[in-house]
Design a protein around this motif. Structure first.
Motif, mmCIF file in Angstrom:
data_model
loop_
_atom_site.group_PDB
_atom_site.id
_atom_site.type_symbol
_atom_site.label_atom_id
_atom_site.label_comp_id
_atom_site.label_asym_id
_atom_site.label_seq_id
_atom_site.Cartn_x
_atom_site.Cartn_y
_atom_site.Cartn_z
ATOM 1 N N ILE A 150 56.668 8.931 -25.920
ATOM 2 C CA ILE A 150 56.285 7.608 -26.678
ATOM 3 C C ILE A 150 55.958 6.451 -25.727
ATOM 4 C CG2 ILE A 150 56.822 5.916 -28.584
ATOM 5 C CD1 ILE A 150 58.348 8.559 -29.794
ATOM 6 N N LEU A 151 57.014 6.198 -24.790
ATOM 7 C CA LEU A 151 56.818 5.363 -23.845
ATOM 8 C C LEU A 151 55.389 5.464 -23.074
ATOM 9 C CD1 LEU A 151 60.406 5.074 -22.266
ATOM 10 C CD2 LEU A 151 59.294 3.529 -23.803
ATOM 11 N N ILE A 190 61.117 10.399 -26.255
ATOM 12 C CA ILE A 190 61.214 9.051 -25.886
ATOM 13 C C ILE A 190 60.245 8.924 -24.687
ATOM 14 C CG2 ILE A 190 62.395 7.243 -24.679
ATOM 15 C CD1 ILE A 190 64.827 8.412 -26.460
ATOM 16 N N LEU A 211 57.937 -12.938 -19.062
ATOM 17 C CA LEU A 211 59.439 -12.175 -19.595
ATOM 18 C C LEU A 211 60.076 -11.826 -18.336
ATOM 19 C CD1 LEU A 211 58.761 -10.251 -22.849
ATOM 20 C CD2 LEU A 211 59.684 -12.718 -22.429
ATOM 21 N N VAL A 269 49.257 0.804 -22.852
ATOM 22 C CA VAL A 269 48.195 0.004 -23.443
ATOM 23 C C VAL A 269 48.672 -1.642 -22.926
ATOM 24 C CG1 VAL A 269 47.676 -1.176 -25.690
ATOM 25 C CG2 VAL A 269 47.929 1.297 -25.547
ATOM 26 N N ILE A 270 49.502 -1.835 -22.796
ATOM 27 C CA ILE A 270 50.045 -3.164 -22.032
ATOM 28 C C ILE A 270 49.534 -3.194 -20.937
ATOM 29 C CG2 ILE A 270 52.074 -4.544 -21.403
ATOM 30 C CD1 ILE A 270 53.707 -3.137 -23.393
ATOM 31 N N TYR A 282 68.523 -28.789 -27.541
ATOM 32 C CA TYR A 282 67.363 -28.454 -26.644
ATOM 33 C C TYR A 282 67.248 -29.539 -25.671
ATOM 34 C CZ TYR A 282 62.532 -27.912 -24.890
ATOM 35 O OH TYR A 282 61.469 -27.740 -24.350
ATOM 36 N N ARG A 315 46.053 -10.083 -21.593
ATOM 37 C CA ARG A 315 47.261 -11.090 -22.125
ATOM 38 C C ARG A 315 48.553 -10.537 -22.264
ATOM 39 N NH1 ARG A 315 44.368 -15.507 -24.580
ATOM 40 N NH2 ARG A 315 46.514 -16.015 -25.587
ATOM 41 N N PHE A 316 48.693 -9.253 -22.715
ATOM 42 C CA PHE A 316 50.032 -8.393 -22.867
ATOM 43 C C PHE A 316 50.873 -8.498 -21.339
ATOM 44 C CE2 PHE A 316 49.109 -5.838 -26.603
ATOM 45 C CZ PHE A 316 49.043 -6.792 -27.588
ATOM 46 N N ILE A 338 52.065 -11.709 -20.702
ATOM 47 C CA ILE A 338 53.458 -12.075 -21.354
ATOM 48 C C ILE A 338 54.460 -11.247 -20.706
ATOM 49 C CG2 ILE A 338 54.589 -11.678 -23.956
ATOM 50 C CD1 ILE A 338 51.702 -12.122 -25.082
ATOM 51 N N VAL A 339 54.283 -10.056 -20.701
ATOM 52 C CA VAL A 339 55.425 -9.324 -19.988
ATOM 53 C C VAL A 339 55.816 -9.740 -18.729
ATOM 54 C CG1 VAL A 339 56.004 -6.962 -19.206
ATOM 55 C CG2 VAL A 339 54.767 -7.207 -21.441
ATOM 56 N N ILE A 370 67.801 -15.247 -17.859
ATOM 57 C CA ILE A 370 68.384 -14.679 -19.053
ATOM 58 C C ILE A 370 69.699 -13.911 -18.549
ATOM 59 C CG2 ILE A 370 68.173 -13.011 -20.843
ATOM 60 C CD1 ILE A 370 65.269 -13.771 -21.030
ATOM 61 N N ALA A 374 48.768 8.295 -29.955
ATOM 62 C CA ALA A 374 49.819 7.654 -30.748
ATOM 63 C C ALA A 374 49.659 8.175 -32.077
ATOM 64 C CB ALA A 374 49.677 6.190 -30.827
ATOM 65 N N LEU A 392 52.949 5.345 -24.441
ATOM 66 C CA LEU A 392 51.939 4.202 -25.083
ATOM 67 C C LEU A 392 52.093 2.878 -24.584
ATOM 68 C CD1 LEU A 392 52.672 5.437 -28.769
ATOM 69 C CD2 LEU A 392 51.044 6.245 -27.279
ATOM 70 N N LEU A 393 53.333 2.675 -23.890
ATOM 71 C CA LEU A 393 53.107 1.437 -23.295
ATOM 72 C C LEU A 393 52.234 1.089 -22.410
ATOM 73 C CD1 LEU A 393 57.119 0.963 -22.544
ATOM 74 C CD2 LEU A 393 55.784 0.119 -24.387
#
Lengths: 627, 627
Positions: B509-510, B506, B529, B515-516, B284, B521-522, B525-526, B536, B422, B512-513
């Motif tokens: 279910i997606l 799918i 990323l 919520v982000i 590092y 704060r979510f 983070i995303v 990356i 959900a 539910l994302l």
């Protein structure tokens, strides 16, 4: 804590009427200032009373014998778990309880001592002290209950044993561990959201797996239903993040339709690669941040204490406040009674660069850090042999030897000898020639040490900070002693002691570590590792606390629930490992799915399987399909 | 590279006699300066000729269509491996070789184009260009040899395929990957000594294990000799560092005498805990250091190029050199032809704060960075409905709706709806009530989107940088379309398409994302990323290169060496997985140690076992001792 210190400072600025003679007052001042400097030097943050009696008690409190004593009692208290039921070395309850009560008395004594040193208000407001008192009381209650129930043959649980690490954490001496713990605790809120997002991601993927694969009627290699319960899926997927059940967990879906591998690839990229790395990064960053804060606070407190000491000792010279040289000397001697005169003069020269006869404020504040710098006093002396017999030591042959030993090639030659030695060790030692070679190598090493002692001044060569020379010497001497001892035992009693032989073998191999001594970069890395040792040890203390608590709880909760060591199937229980709840479980089945093989000489599987059970889903199934 | 740039700068300071009219000369200057600015903006470090023709060619060289074309051909070249023997989708050799030759022609053309742009001296000194040329030549030779041998039915090896990633690395467009690779390569010498010390430590421990345990006649759980060969011991101990064979590797020694556990504890502390952590820390630290150096070099080059551009355009005003506003505008328009007028005015306002009519040197040098800042032009407009029918949109009911939608509780209510959704998804969907609930949730989400579009101005809500609004919208619309499509297919043809159903599941279910989107704060983070995504991806490119080379070599070396998919034992080879060398190996035995179970519907073990074989010592033995 700063508040208490400041109060003491204020008191000094407005001296109260005192009946003590000025000389004694002066002594008291010095003692108080020395206590502040010493606290700053060792990063102690204990507020203490400034009355003469409290200061003397505080000195006694900080004396190394008291610290050793308290650590001794903490060790005894913690190690009691080894002797209590269920124990490694069982002792009667009476013996362990007496030892525990003795420890409790010691802890209580230490606490009373501390209460006499620190202001009453501060003492009763400090959770650490309350913690210790409550724990002592709870332990006594537990001891009494357990003892009386035991007397009427009712078996109860010694629950207070899980509280023992409280003593390790809460005495002021363990401030390093507490600081680390605080840094970790402060880091937690910062990583919480990353953790929640990670959990959310695992749950979303679990839901997908349940919907996509739950109704397909798939089976794992063990024949169990595959991905039918959302909690089980979430657990399996969590384990997949650690790669422990990869690729077993994916195989049924992959075999059903290889397109499902896309699901697992996505999952692994997002959760194993990205989230785990982000976790590391966030923990590292935040821990670093909080550690910096802690260190900043420490530096502030240190400076504050040095200011207190300065305020006590200062006199006005010209327009600035300073500390006179004589007083400074007495202070340094009070803080470090065993300081050598050259060391003291060196510190004074640094603190009073202009040799003005006093130390100004800036330089005085540095004193705590200066005292922490280790100074090696090197006396450049002539070699004893040179003083004894100069005509021999200065002869041309002797000088040639000395030049030879100092030459780089000397080091290289011995590196090659070590290498050859390594090869000889790796070869079979049944060969008598190799056993002779062993003696040859040993004598070569001893000749090296003797040559070095001949060339270099022995007291300088084995000086205080000559770690690597000591290391070198110790390895050789230990190997020599062990080999000689082994040979003596073997020839004297014809009895080949396995333990001694093992030690000789290990010491013989450890001799190869001398290569590290001769390669500069290796020495650098090892020195760095040794320097970060104390920090690692602090973490070790923290881990000890956590392990101890969980070990005690686990011992009480799971003791006797699963039984091993029954290779002969003598009891019917053997099929369920002594616990009916384990019937038909993977844990029990993996021992009985195949016909029992002949029992191994010792119960070979016991611990191996307990170890494996940490990842129960990683267990391989007994029936496997052929390739 | 700086050398070439400096030459260009010098040429401008002493203008050579030119036969072009001044206006054209001025245009040429602007074009050259714009090329420098553009290079600085995109961190391109290509030295180019400053003749008018070369500059025009350089513009063409950097045009995005050319870049896309070259990446297209690189992708085609790399993906050829999928269609060549041994292939996933086999194509005749003629087809793949024609495709490969086309790619090679494209690469060669690109290289010729580059040679016309860059000075001859620089071109022939650059290893990248030599690499590409050599690789093209080698590939052609390989193609011809393979083709002619194939024509006479001799099977040879297409070895040049492993060279294909050379094209990915060596074109100037891949400077990011090269930079990463350089950082990694520079890091290696620094970690070398830690690695050597680690290897030394493993060898010392191997030697100890050999001496302590080698002669005891111990056996592993698989019945093999335990710790009798130093190389095997070193390998086992290396694997122990990764914890993959823990605790299996320790069990025989532990069962023989539990004191040997001390040996393993020491080993794990030193090697697994300390050395692995030191590795991480050293890698590092050094990677960071070298990355910083790379970035510093980049910044220097960027500044240098901006200086070149400034020297071309500068005029003297008073005592300082500046660039006049009109010229600055033309320059910015040349660099970014599609820049909007407000954006240009904004940049000018920043660069010429005093509105003096010119841009000074300091501000001019910042231009490359300013151009990289993304600016969102927001037109604050009234809602279209408000313009259309203000009496309705401004009515009290409408205002109430708008206030409601803007309120925090609106977000919370929908968070709760997502949560309930959900739970409904997790429940069994066989229940018809739940299938109706699905439609309910879908309509609730659509109502939400419509309400938001009613409240917020649609063009602002779906603006360029409103990533999260787009995300929200896309998820809902996709789920809606998929559900409708699924229902239509089901009701029209009574045919339940598994693929469509999976996609619907799918997408459901997606959802539910979302919520982000609503938790700040979510989202943070995303977004972080996503921001580190390009870095990356660069690593992904590097990994692709390494994997590709090893995959091609592995395919040629091991193709057909081990055969699976023989569940019915039709060939005698099945017992050794098609390779006699595997006879009696753990790999083959674990399939045949137990009587063959009924073959699973599909060859269940194949890939699972290949995956496991990465840690062959981690394999559980077939016969296990009972508990």
């Amino acid at each position: 804590m700063p508040g208490a210190g400041r109060a003491a400072g204020v008191r000094r600025l407005r001296p109260q009427p005192s009946e003590e003679p000025p000389a004694l007052e002066e002594d008291q001042d010095l003692l108080l200032a020395a206590a502040y400097v010493s606290d700053a030097q060792y990063n102690r943050n204990v507020p203490f009373e400034t009355s003469p009696r409290a200061i003397r008690l505080y000195y006694f409190y900080n004396h190394w014998t008291m610290q050793v004593a308290i650590y001794f009692f903490i060790c005894v208290d913690l190690s009691l778990a080894l002797f209590e039921e269920p124990a490694l070395f069982p002792l009667p309850f009476l013996a362990t309880s007496i030892a525990e009560v003795l420890c409790l008395i010691a802890f209580f004594g230490r606490l009373v001592h501390f209460a006499k040193v620190t202001p009453q208000m501060v003492f009763w407001k400090d959770t650490k002290n309350i913690c210790i008192m409550v724990t002592i009381a709870l332990t006594l209650i537990d001891l009494i209950i357990y003892g009386s129930l035991e007397a009427v043959n009712i078996h109860s649980v010694r629950w207070s044993r899980a509280l023992r690490p409280v003593f390790l954490i809460n005495f002021p001496e363990s401030r390093q561990i507490r600081r680390t713990f605080r840094s970790i605790r402060n880091t937690l809120p910062d990583i919480l959201y990353v953790f929640l997002l990670f959990m959310f991601s695992v749950l979303i993927f679990s839901l997908m797996a349940l919907k996509l694969l739950g109704d397909r009627g798939l089976r794992t290699v063990e024949g169990l239903p595959y991905f039918t319960n959302i909690l089980e899926i979430a657990f399996e997927l969590y384990v997949l993040v650690t790669t422990a059940n990869s690729p077993d967990v994916m195989m049924p879906a992959y075999n059903f339709n290889w397109w499902y591998s896309l699901y697992f690839i996505t999952y692994i990229i997002i959760n194993t690669y990205i989230f785990m790395s982000v976790f590391l990064a966030v923990v590292y960053n935040n821990y670093r941040k909080h550690l910096k804060n802690e260190i900043r606070k420490l530096a502030y407190l240190k400076r504050h204490k040095m200011m207190e000491a300065f305020n006590i000792l200062k006199v006005k010279v010209g327009s600035e406040f300073v500390v006179m040289e004589a007083r400074w000397r007495r202070l340094a001697r009070t803080v470090m009674p065993h300081i050598s005169s050259p060391h003291l003069e060196l510190l004074l020269r640094i603190s009073d660069e202009g040799q003005k006869g006093y130390v100004d404020k800036m330089n005085f504040l540095r004193l705590a850090d200066l005292l922490n710098i280790q100074v090696v006093t090197m006396n450049i002396k002539r070699h004893p042999l040179e003083e004894w017999m100069p005509w021999v030591y200065q002869s041309s042959a002797s000088l040639l030897i000395q030049r030879m030993v100092r030459h780089r090639i000397f080091v290289w030659v011995y590196d090659i000898i070590i290498l050859i030695n390594a090869i000889f060790i790796a070869l079979d030692e049944k060969n008598p020639f190799i056993s002779y070679a062993e003696w040859l190598f040993l004598s070569l090493y001893i000749i090296e040490i003797l040559l070095k002692l001949y060339t270099y001044e022995p007291r300088a060569y084995f000086g205080k900070k000559q770690f690597w020379n000591w290391f070198d010497m110790l390895i050789i001497v230990a190997a020599l002693v062990a080999t000689v001892a082994n040979t003596t035992i073997q020839s004297a009693s014809k009895y080949n002691s396995q333990q001694v032989l093992d030690i000789v073998l290990i010491l013989r191999i450890l001799r190869l570590l001398r290569v590290i001594v001769s390669i500069q970069r290796f020495r650098l890395i090892v020195t760095t590792l040794i320097n970060i040792g104390p920090t690692i040890l602090t973490f070790g203390g923290l881990i000890l606390v956590v392990y101890y608590v969980f070990a005690i709880i686990g011992m009480e909760a799971f003791h006797g629930k699963v039984r091993f060591f029954d290779p002969n199937f003598t009891t019917p229980d053997a099929l369920v490992c002594g616990n009916p709840a384990l019937k038909d479980s993977a844990f029990a089945r993996d021992r009985h799915g195949t016909p029992p093989p002949p029992p191994p000489p010792q119960a070979a599987c016991s611990l191996g399987w307990v170890g494996r059970e940490r990842h129960p889903e990683g267990l391989p199934g007994a029936p496997r399909a052929p390739c």
